[in-house]
Design a protein around this motif. Structure first.
Motif, PDB file in Angstrom:
ATOM      1  N   ARG A  55      22.025   3.660 -25.593  1.00 18.48           N
ATOM      2  CA  ARG A  55      21.675   4.388 -26.807  1.00 18.48           C
ATOM      3  C   ARG A  55      20.429   5.242 -26.600  1.00 18.48           C
ATOM      4  N   LEU A  56      20.400   5.988 -25.500  1.00 20.77           N
ATOM      5  CA  LEU A  56      19.274   6.862 -25.197  1.00 20.77           C
ATOM      6  C   LEU A  56      19.636   8.309 -25.479  1.00 20.77           C
ATOM      7  N   THR A  57      18.617   9.120 -25.683  1.00 19.21           N
ATOM      8  CA  THR A  57      18.856  10.555 -25.777  1.00 19.21           C
ATOM      9  C   THR A  57      19.005  11.103 -24.365  1.00 19.21           C
ATOM     10  N   LEU A  58      19.467  12.344 -24.264  1.00 15.68           N
ATOM     11  CA  LEU A  58      19.675  12.947 -22.955  1.00 15.68           C
ATOM     12  C   LEU A  58      18.350  13.075 -22.199  1.00 15.68           C
ATOM     13  N   LYS A  59      17.324  13.471 -22.897  1.00 16.04           N
ATOM     14  CA  LYS A  59      16.014  13.638 -22.259  1.00 16.04           C
ATOM     15  C   LYS A  59      15.467  12.295 -21.777  1.00 16.04           C
ATOM     16  N   GLN A  60      15.600  11.264 -22.597  1.00 17.67           N
ATOM     17  CA  GLN A  60      15.125   9.933 -22.205  1.00 17.67           C
ATOM     18  C   GLN A  60      15.901   9.413 -21.003  1.00 17.67           C
ATOM     19  N   HIS A  61      17.215   9.642 -20.981  1.00 15.82           N
ATOM     20  CA  HIS A  61      18.021   9.142 -19.872  1.00 15.82           C
ATOM     21  C   HIS A  61      17.648   9.842 -18.572  1.00 15.82           C
ATOM     22  N   ARG A  62      17.376  11.129 -18.622  1.00 15.06           N
ATOM     23  CA  ARG A  62      16.950  11.847 -17.423  1.00 15.06           C
ATOM     24  C   ARG A  62      15.627  11.298 -16.903  1.00 15.06           C
ATOM     25  N   LEU A  63      14.682  11.052 -17.811  1.00 19.31           N
ATOM     26  CA  LEU A  63      13.383  10.521 -17.392  1.00 19.31           C
ATOM     27  C   LEU A  63      13.512   9.109 -16.819  1.00 19.31           C
ATOM     28  N   ILE A  64      14.362   8.287 -17.449  1.00 19.11           N
ATOM     29  CA  ILE A  64      14.587   6.924 -16.950  1.00 19.11           C
ATOM     30  C   ILE A  64      15.207   6.969 -15.563  1.00 19.11           C
ATOM     31  N   THR A  65      16.191   7.860 -15.361  1.00 19.80           N
ATOM     32  CA  THR A  65      16.867   7.971 -14.060  1.00 19.80           C
ATOM     33  C   THR A  65      15.895   8.376 -12.973  1.00 19.80           C
ATOM     34  N   ILE A  66      15.046   9.348 -13.263  1.00 24.77           N
ATOM     35  CA  ILE A  66      14.050   9.799 -12.276  1.00 24.77           C
ATOM     36  C   ILE A  66      13.070   8.683 -11.967  1.00 24.77           C
ATOM     37  N   ALA A  67      12.643   7.951 -13.004  1.00 22.31           N
ATOM     38  CA  ALA A  67      11.688   6.858 -12.807  1.00 22.31           C
ATOM     39  C   ALA A  67      12.301   5.732 -11.973  1.00 22.31           C
ATOM     40  N   ILE A  68      13.572   5.428 -12.206  1.00 26.08           N
ATOM     41  CA  ILE A  68      14.252   4.376 -11.435  1.00 26.08           C
ATOM     42  C   ILE A  68      14.349   4.782  -9.970  1.00 26.08           C
ATOM     43  N   LYS A  69      14.724   6.034  -9.727  1.00 28.93           N
ATOM     44  CA  LYS A  69      14.863   6.500  -8.351  1.00 28.93           C
ATOM     45  C   LYS A  69      13.520   6.514  -7.626  1.00 28.93           C
ATOM     46  N   GLN A  70      12.452   6.897  -8.325  1.00 32.83           N
ATOM     47  CA  GLN A  70      11.126   6.870  -7.704  1.00 32.83           C
ATOM     48  C   GLN A  70      10.688   5.445  -7.399  1.00 32.83           C
ATOM     49  N   ALA A  71      10.983   4.522  -8.311  1.00 37.98           N
ATOM     50  CA  ALA A  71      10.611   3.123  -8.098  1.00 37.98           C
ATOM     51  C   ALA A  71      11.390   2.513  -6.942  1.00 37.98           C
ATOM     52  N   ARG A  72      12.637   2.938  -6.768  1.00 35.08           N
ATOM     53  CA  ARG A  72      13.426   2.446  -5.639  1.00 35.08           C
ATOM     54  C   ARG A  72      12.874   2.957  -4.320  1.00 35.08           C
ATOM     55  N   ILE A  73      12.483   4.225  -4.286  1.00 32.75           N
ATOM     56  CA  ILE A  73      11.943   4.804  -3.052  1.00 32.75           C
ATOM     57  C   ILE A  73      10.631   4.135  -2.665  1.00 32.75           C
TER      58      ILE A  73
END
Length: 110
Positions: A55-73
């Motif tokens: 139940r996220l907005t498009l902008k929130q989902h993009r930010l979450i995705t980028i944050a997850i990928k950075q945390a994985r790296i």
């Protein structure tokens, strides 16, 4: 058709709708350092959950995705979860060997 001859419309009863709280509050900061927030949007296998599920907005989902990928790296989060999931109430497989059954050839009797 005249209005007088129409069958009456059946009105649907209005159900009470409980508005759910958004998963990200206005004070929450979407960043790769905020692991407690990010981990809510990852499945048990380590996959990023969809917008519909979260139940996220498009902008929130993009930010979450980028944050997850950075945390994985930066190895703050694993790329995938390798824990074996045990199924409850599963039936153990049989260990007996399957044997081939001989096929019978039919002879035609005249």
């Amino acid at each position: 058709m005249d209005k007088s001859k129409r069958p009456p419309l059946i009105l649907k009863s209005k159900r009470s709708f409980r508005r759910r709280l958004p998963p990200i509050q206005s004070g929450d900061r979407i960043d790769y350092i905020n692991i407690s927030l990010i981990s809510r949007f990852i499945s048990e296998q380590g996959k990023i959950l969809s917008r519909r599920v979260n139940r996220l907005t498009l902008k929130q989902h993009r930010l979450i995705t980028i944050a997850i990928k950075q945390a994985r790296i930066l190895s703050l989060l694993p790329f995938r979860n390798n824990k074996k999931v045990e199924r409850k109430g599963s039936i153990p497989r049989t260990t007996r060997l399957r044997t081939k059954t001989k096929t019978r050839t039919r002879t035609r009797n005249n």
